[in-house]
Design a protein around this motif. Structure first.
Motif, PDB file in Angstrom:
ATOM      1  N   PHE A 168       0.855  -1.181   0.000  1.00  5.80           N
ATOM      2  CA  PHE A 168       0.000   0.000   0.000  1.00  5.80           C
ATOM      3  C   PHE A 168       0.895   1.236   0.000  1.00  5.80           C
ATOM      4  CE2 PHE A 168      -2.971  -3.129   1.616  1.00  5.80           C
ATOM      5  CZ  PHE A 168      -4.164  -2.745   1.035  1.00  5.80           C
ATOM      6  N   PHE A 169       0.540   2.203  -0.854  1.00  8.99           N
ATOM      7  CA  PHE A 169       1.311   3.438  -0.949  1.00  8.99           C
ATOM      8  C   PHE A 169       0.360   4.624  -1.096  1.00  8.99           C
ATOM      9  CE2 PHE A 169       4.339   0.226  -2.169  1.00  8.99           C
ATOM     10  CZ  PHE A 169       5.535   0.678  -1.635  1.00  8.99           C
ATOM     11  N   LEU A 180      -1.301   9.357   8.518  1.00 12.08           N
ATOM     12  CA  LEU A 180      -0.755   8.047   8.187  1.00 12.08           C
ATOM     13  C   LEU A 180      -1.467   6.977   9.012  1.00 12.08           C
ATOM     14  CD1 LEU A 180       1.628   7.005   6.391  1.00 12.08           C
ATOM     15  CD2 LEU A 180       3.003   6.977   8.487  1.00 12.08           C
ATOM     16  N   PRO A 181      -2.162   6.035   8.374  1.00 16.19           N
ATOM     17  CA  PRO A 181      -2.827   4.980   9.154  1.00 16.19           C
ATOM     18  C   PRO A 181      -1.796   4.072   9.819  1.00 16.19           C
ATOM     19  CG  PRO A 181      -2.954   4.497   6.804  1.00 16.19           C
ATOM     20  CD  PRO A 181      -2.401   5.882   6.926  1.00 16.19           C
ATOM     21  N   ARG A 182      -2.076   3.684  11.065  1.00 14.54           N
ATOM     22  CA  ARG A 182      -1.136   2.843  11.820  1.00 14.54           C
ATOM     23  C   ARG A 182      -1.623   1.413  11.965  1.00 14.54           C
ATOM     24  NH1 ARG A 182       3.476   5.825  11.717  1.00 14.54           N
ATOM     25  NH2 ARG A 182       3.033   7.998  12.245  1.00 14.54           N
ATOM     26  N   LEU A 187      -6.683   2.005   8.281  1.00 12.27           N
ATOM     27  CA  LEU A 187      -6.578   1.996   6.818  1.00 12.27           C
ATOM     28  C   LEU A 187      -7.960   1.994   6.175  1.00 12.27           C
ATOM     29  CD1 LEU A 187      -4.903   1.652   4.171  1.00 12.27           C
ATOM     30  CD2 LEU A 187      -5.063  -0.825   4.547  1.00 12.27           C
ATOM     31  N   ARG A 188      -8.877   1.212   6.723  1.00  8.69           N
ATOM     32  CA  ARG A 188     -10.219   1.114   6.139  1.00  8.69           C
ATOM     33  C   ARG A 188     -10.965   2.445   6.190  1.00  8.69           C
ATOM     34  NH1 ARG A 188      -9.776  -3.820   9.059  1.00  8.69           N
ATOM     35  NH2 ARG A 188      -9.750  -5.628   7.657  1.00  8.69           N
ATOM     36  N   ALA A 189     -10.562   3.334   7.079  1.00 10.09           N
ATOM     37  CA  ALA A 189     -11.236   4.632   7.188  1.00 10.09           C
ATOM     38  C   ALA A 189     -10.716   5.634   6.155  1.00 10.09           C
ATOM     39  CB  ALA A 189     -11.048   5.196   8.591  1.00 10.09           C
ATOM     40  N   LEU A 255       1.641   0.919   6.151  1.00 11.61           N
ATOM     41  CA  LEU A 255       1.634  -0.347   6.884  1.00 11.61           C
ATOM     42  C   LEU A 255       2.617  -1.360   6.293  1.00 11.61           C
ATOM     43  CD1 LEU A 255      -2.230  -0.827   7.388  1.00 11.61           C
ATOM     44  CD2 LEU A 255      -0.605   0.275   8.932  1.00 11.61           C
ATOM     45  N   PRO A 256       3.867  -0.955   6.080  1.00  9.54           N
ATOM     46  CA  PRO A 256       4.827  -1.894   5.484  1.00  9.54           C
ATOM     47  C   PRO A 256       5.042  -3.105   6.372  1.00  9.54           C
ATOM     48  CG  PRO A 256       5.957   0.024   6.399  1.00  9.54           C
ATOM     49  CD  PRO A 256       4.492   0.333   6.449  1.00  9.54           C
ATOM     50  N   GLY A 257       5.018  -4.281   5.729  1.00 13.31           N
ATOM     51  CA  GLY A 257       5.263  -5.523   6.460  1.00 13.31           C
ATOM     52  C   GLY A 257       4.052  -6.119   7.150  1.00 13.31           C
ATOM     53  N   MET A 258       2.931  -5.374   7.185  1.00 10.92           N
ATOM     54  CA  MET A 258       1.761  -5.889   7.909  1.00 10.92           C
ATOM     55  C   MET A 258       0.904  -6.813   7.051  1.00 10.92           C
ATOM     56  SD  MET A 258       0.456  -2.738  10.313  1.00 10.92           S
ATOM     57  CE  MET A 258      -0.815  -3.802  10.986  1.00 10.92           C
TER      58      MET A 258
END
Length: 299
Positions: A168-169, A180-182, A187-189, A255-258
């Motif tokens: 995701f970017f 920035l979503p954590r 992210l869904r918001a 959310l890199p790596g998630m």
């Protein structure tokens, strides 16, 4: 007895079907309009029924024409494959090779690979067919394909390149405006950019990551290139290949790596072409170039 018609009549039929008029087909084929009309008349006599109906929108195909279409397309593919084969050489890589790939691979990834190949083999010509629809190698619609799904036909040889990482970017400007979503819930918001139709590669990603099926996209498009452009424009958060995203320092990983996202990638060719020099060197160049692309990582 059904009259024997040559390929030019069916080529004319396809041009009329594509453009909806005799005049437009004539311009495309470099023929006169009366010649195009005679070709269609000959086909109608052979089939015993009309092929086109006149309307305000142009010439509309009849049921007979629509039934003839896949056979005419198969003839076109075979004629093109025959021309590519005849253009080649039994000893050296020369002639035309047709490569099929997805839109984003054909526009963003393959051009430098093919540029190097053509520099190395100046007698080689390349046709790049860019579409997210999978072209049929068994019907000779292309010589070589770069696919994001494993080939199923036994008559094809393939090399698995590996799993191209996705992520995701968002553009930095979007992050400045919206934060920035954590977490996945955050992210869904956000305003998400995603696919409009579930092509084969999309189904593959969803199968491996069913949680993505719960995402709601505010911006939808069936074009991966358009998705990338929307991300770059700051329209929202979207998924793209990591190797493409890291070329733009303004794109921020989310959310890199998630989430473990990837696209299995294959270079595929019909087994009958493995000894053709033009296809062999192209196949090898695509494999080598894509393996190097796979190694691209953020600095």
């Amino acid at each position: 007895m059904i009259p024997v018609l040559d390929w030019s009549h069916y080529r004319t039929f396809l041009a009329v079907l594509t453009h909806g008029s005799l005049s437009a087909a004539a311009r495309e084929l470099g023929l006169t309009q009366p010649t195009v009309g005679r070709h269609i008349d000959a086909l109608e006599r052979a089939s015993g029924s009309p092929l086109f109906l006149r309307s305000q929108q142009g010439l509309l195909p009849t049921v007979t024409a629509r039934e003839m279409l896949p056979h005419a397309e198969a003839m076109a593919a075979s004629a093109a494959a025959l021309a590519r084969t005849a253009s080649g050489d039994t000893q050296t890589p020369r002639g035309t090779v047709r490569i099929s790939s997805s839109e984003v691979m054909g526009i963003e990834v393959l051009p430098p690979i093919l540029a190097d190949l053509l520099e190395q083999y100046p007698d080689l010509n390349a046709e790049l067919s860019v579409s997210d629809a999978v072209e049929d190698l068994l019907r000779q619609e292309a010589d070589i394909a770069v696919r994001m799904v494993a080939p199923a036909q036994e008559a094809l040889i393939s090399r698995r390149i590996g799993a191209i990482p996705l992520g995701f970017f968002a553009h930095r400007s979007y992050v400045v405006r919206h934060g920035l979503p954590r977490t996945a819930d955050e992210l869904r918001a956000h305003r998400l950019i995603g696919f409009d139709r579930q092509m084969a590669y999309v189904r593959s990603v969803l199968k491996a990551n069913p949680e993505l099926g719960e995402l709601r996209f505010a911006v939808r498009t069936d074009s991966n290139v358009a998705q990338l452009s929307m991300i770059e424009a700051g329209a929202g958060i979207g998924i793209c290949q990591v190797g493409l995203a890291i070329k733009d320092p303004e794109l921020v990983p989310i959310l890199p790596g998630m989430l473990d996202l990837h696209l299995d990638t294959y270079v595929v060719m019909h087994e009958s072409l493995r000894t053709a020099p033009r296809c062999r060197v192209t196949f090898d160049a695509l494999v080598e170039g894509l393996l190097l692309y796979m190694k691209t990582r953020p600095e």
